[in-house]
Design a protein around this motif. Structure first.
Motif, PDB file in Angstrom:
ATOM      1  N   ASN A   1      37.882  48.527  40.307  1.00 20.79           N
ATOM      2  CA  ASN A   1      37.166  48.421  39.043  1.00 20.79           C
ATOM      3  C   ASN A   1      37.296  49.704  38.234  1.00 20.79           C
ATOM      4  O   ASN A   1      37.486  50.788  38.791  1.00 20.79           O
TER       5      ASN A   1
ATOM      6  N   TRP B   1      30.495  44.084  37.719  1.00 19.17           N
ATOM      7  CA  TRP B   1      31.130  43.439  38.871  1.00 19.17           C
ATOM      8  C   TRP B   1      30.892  44.312  40.098  1.00 19.17           C
ATOM      9  O   TRP B   1      30.869  45.543  40.001  1.00 19.17           O
TER      10      TRP B   1
ATOM     11  N   SER C   1      31.410  37.688  42.670  1.00 15.77           N
ATOM     12  CA  SER C   1      31.120  39.131  42.596  1.00 15.77           C
ATOM     13  C   SER C   1      30.904  39.612  41.169  1.00 15.77           C
ATOM     14  O   SER C   1      30.830  40.820  40.928  1.00 15.77           O
ATOM     15  N   ALA C   2      30.767  38.686  40.210  1.00 17.04           N
ATOM     16  CA  ALA C   2      30.561  39.070  38.810  1.00 17.04           C
ATOM     17  C   ALA C   2      29.084  38.901  38.424  1.00 17.04           C
ATOM     18  O   ALA C   2      28.199  38.881  39.278  1.00 17.04           O
TER      19      ALA C   2
ATOM     20  N   HIS D   1      23.846  37.133  43.425  1.00 17.24           N
ATOM     21  CA  HIS D   1      24.564  38.069  42.569  1.00 17.24           C
ATOM     22  C   HIS D   1      23.591  38.856  41.682  1.00 17.24           C
ATOM     23  O   HIS D   1      22.475  38.419  41.431  1.00 17.24           O
TER      24      HIS D   1
ATOM     25  N   HIS E   1      29.600  32.186  35.898  1.00 21.26           N
ATOM     26  CA  HIS E   1      30.542  33.277  36.143  1.00 21.26           C
ATOM     27  C   HIS E   1      31.217  33.148  37.507  1.00 21.26           C
ATOM     28  O   HIS E   1      30.960  32.215  38.269  1.00 21.26           O
TER      29      HIS E   1
ATOM     30  N   GLU F   1      33.513  48.556  34.377  1.00 25.32           N
ATOM     31  CA  GLU F   1      33.437  47.300  35.121  1.00 25.32           C
ATOM     32  C   GLU F   1      32.452  47.383  36.276  1.00 25.32           C
ATOM     33  O   GLU F   1      31.868  46.362  36.667  1.00 25.32           O
TER      34      GLU F   1
ATOM     35  N   GLU G   1      30.070  38.157  32.108  1.00 31.99           N
ATOM     36  CA  GLU G   1      31.338  37.469  31.852  1.00 31.99           C
ATOM     37  C   GLU G   1      31.288  36.571  30.614  1.00 31.99           C
ATOM     38  O   GLU G   1      32.319  36.324  29.985  1.00 31.99           O
TER      39      GLU G   1
END
Length: 229
Positions: A199, A207, A75-76, A104, A72, A203, A80
């Motif tokens: 976002n 994220w 920041s995800a 993350h 991904h 989301e 994804e």
């Protein structure tokens, strides 16, 4: 007159930075990925995401099936690639391994202190575990910032002497940022502290809503490193 305009511009920049610097840490809602309640599910249940955990001892037939390691972006999270996994749910001719990049998916603080080398480490760990398990047909599907991490691995000869990936697919590679202000993050970052992403509520579960200046600096570092190569 020109001198006065320059002084005014300097004053406005200094004032803006000073104003934004009043809050260096965001107020984080616990019900977002930035907080301590929502986190990536692969952390607690790696066997549902990583092939090295799901099938650590493949038989001869399983070893030669294609494995797609999905990566991904910045920041995800593993989310994804959930759509790809769902779409592939009835397929038995290949495997998917969804990697969560280092730093993350835990919390704002963990994200903040991770370096781009930490992000990259998760990629090599899963790759090496799959090779050790005996898988022979390894492929990578990268998104956004993970493309830069993959390019760095290729340029640094990481795969030399190892089983070479059969295919590497780069989707929306993040090598030259569209936002040119990213190059200034080392200067203005300490004053800004963080930036807020636009976002949606949904989301925010997958994220990071806030991007610390430390992680933006790491993003700039990996881009600079790749472009040098």
């Amino acid at each position: 007159m020109e001198h006065i305009k320059k002084v005014k511009n300097i004053f406005l920049i200094a004032f803006s930075i000073g104003f934004l610097a009043c809050s260096s840490t965001p107020e984080i809602d616990p019900a977002t990925l930035d907080g301590t309640v929502i986190y990536d599910p692969s952390i607690d249940n790696p066997e549902n995401y990583l092939l090295s955990y799901a099938k650590p001892n493949p038989d001869a037939t399983e070893r030669i099936k294609p494995v797609f390691i999905t990566l991904h972006g910045y920041s995800a999270s593993t989310f994804e690639w959930n759509e790809f996994r769902d779409w592939s749910s009835n397929r038995s001719d290949y495997y998917i391994s969804q990697v969560l990049l280092g730093g993350h998916g835990l919390s704002y603080e963990e994200f903040k202190k991770a370096t781009w080398k930490d992000w990259q480490k998760s990629i090599t760990e899963e790759y090496e575990q799959l090779i050790e398990a005996g898988y022979e047909n390894i492929n990578f599907i990268c998104s956004s910032m993970s493309c830069a991490l993959m390019i760095d691995l290729l340029a640094s000869d990481y795969f030399k002497g190892k089983i070479t990936p059969q295919n590497i697919l780069l989707i929306d590679p993040f090598v030259i940022p569209s936002d040119k202000s990213l190059s200034l993050v080392g200067i203005i970052g300490p004053a800004l502290g963080y930036v807020e992403a636009d976002n949606t509520t949904d989301e925010d579960l997958y994220w990071y809503h806030f991007r610390p200046q430390e992680t933006l600096q790491e993003l700039q570092k990996v881009i600079t490193e790749v472009r040098k190569q």
